[in-house]
Design an enzyme around this catalytic site. Sequence first.
Site, PDB file in Angstrom:
ATOM      1  N   VAL A 171      34.905  49.794  40.286  1.00 51.58           N
ATOM      2  CA  VAL A 171      35.069  48.581  39.729  1.00 51.58           C
ATOM      3  C   VAL A 171      34.227  47.563  40.170  1.00 51.58           C
ATOM      4  O   VAL A 171      33.867  47.616  41.331  1.00 51.58           O
ATOM      5  CB  VAL A 171      36.598  48.559  39.834  1.00 51.58           C
ATOM      6  CG1 VAL A 171      37.202  46.956  39.309  1.00 51.58           C
ATOM      7  CG2 VAL A 171      37.705  49.462  39.699  1.00 51.58           C
ATOM      8  N   CYS A 172      33.897  46.834  39.251  1.00 51.48           N
ATOM      9  CA  CYS A 172      32.940  45.639  39.444  1.00 51.48           C
ATOM     10  C   CYS A 172      31.772  45.983  40.329  1.00 51.48           C
ATOM     11  O   CYS A 172      31.108  46.924  39.861  1.00 51.48           O
ATOM     12  CB  CYS A 172      33.921  44.711  40.287  1.00 51.48           C
ATOM     13  SG  CYS A 172      33.265  42.961  40.473  1.00 51.48           S
ATOM     14  N   THR A 173      31.797  45.447  41.531  1.00 53.66           N
ATOM     15  CA  THR A 173      30.350  45.566  42.436  1.00 53.66           C
ATOM     16  C   THR A 173      30.507  46.966  43.069  1.00 53.66           C
ATOM     17  O   THR A 173      29.389  47.244  43.788  1.00 53.66           O
ATOM     18  CB  THR A 173      29.973  44.614  43.151  1.00 53.66           C
ATOM     19  OG1 THR A 173      31.279  44.090  44.137  1.00 53.66           O
ATOM     20  CG2 THR A 173      29.711  43.300  42.129  1.00 53.66           C
TER      21      THR A 173
ATOM     22  N   THR B  94      28.724  47.000  35.771  1.00 48.88           N
ATOM     23  CA  THR B  94      29.246  46.116  36.837  1.00 48.88           C
ATOM     24  C   THR B  94      29.687  44.825  36.554  1.00 48.88           C
ATOM     25  O   THR B  94      29.494  44.433  35.157  1.00 48.88           O
ATOM     26  CB  THR B  94      28.249  46.032  38.028  1.00 48.88           C
ATOM     27  OG1 THR B  94      28.905  45.707  39.181  1.00 48.88           O
ATOM     28  CG2 THR B  94      26.941  45.162  37.675  1.00 48.88           C
TER      29      THR B  94
END
Length: 199
Positions: free
Chosen positions: A109-111, A129
Amino acid sequence: MTVETKHLGIFLFADVEELDAVGPWEVLSFWTSKWPEDGWKVFTFSQAGGEVRCAKGLTVRAEHSEADRPNLDVLVYPGGQGTRAHLADQPRLDWVRRRREDGTLMTSVCTGSLVFAAAGILRDCPATTHWAALNQLSELDPTIELRRDDRFVDCGDAITSAGVSAGIDMALHLVGKLAGTERARQVRRGIQYDPQPPV
């Protein structure tokens, strides 16, 4: 005949972004608790176990340490400021590579995807990202095909998602991948996830 339980593990670490971890937890825990017959359980773990302070100050307690966690069939690697230190942490990157090598389905998830990129497990794959980290993702591994506008990207043995709330979308996709589209729809309705931004 007893079906062996499979496990989804959400990795927690200092300065993890709260919703990156808790969003998928809501989806996956709703699924696994309501439909145990599907044969999956979800748990949280951190390197040492115990309390973890998140990016915006929320403190959560990991159920397991790395040493005592169940086997992983699926890893959820959240993002947040805490991932930045992981990018140069060779033991952590080696750990990520070993999970990939042992057949774990790798999700981020995300970074969290930055850590996957630094570990080299997104080579020649499409990925995404958080919008503010897309250029960094490309710098970490120029072979990655950036999907700038996708909420999540599934390249088979790795699934990456965009920032923060996109982890919910990724987790619902994961339910669909593991238990079918109808089950994912039941989970979506159960958590009343029907995004209609008010602004």
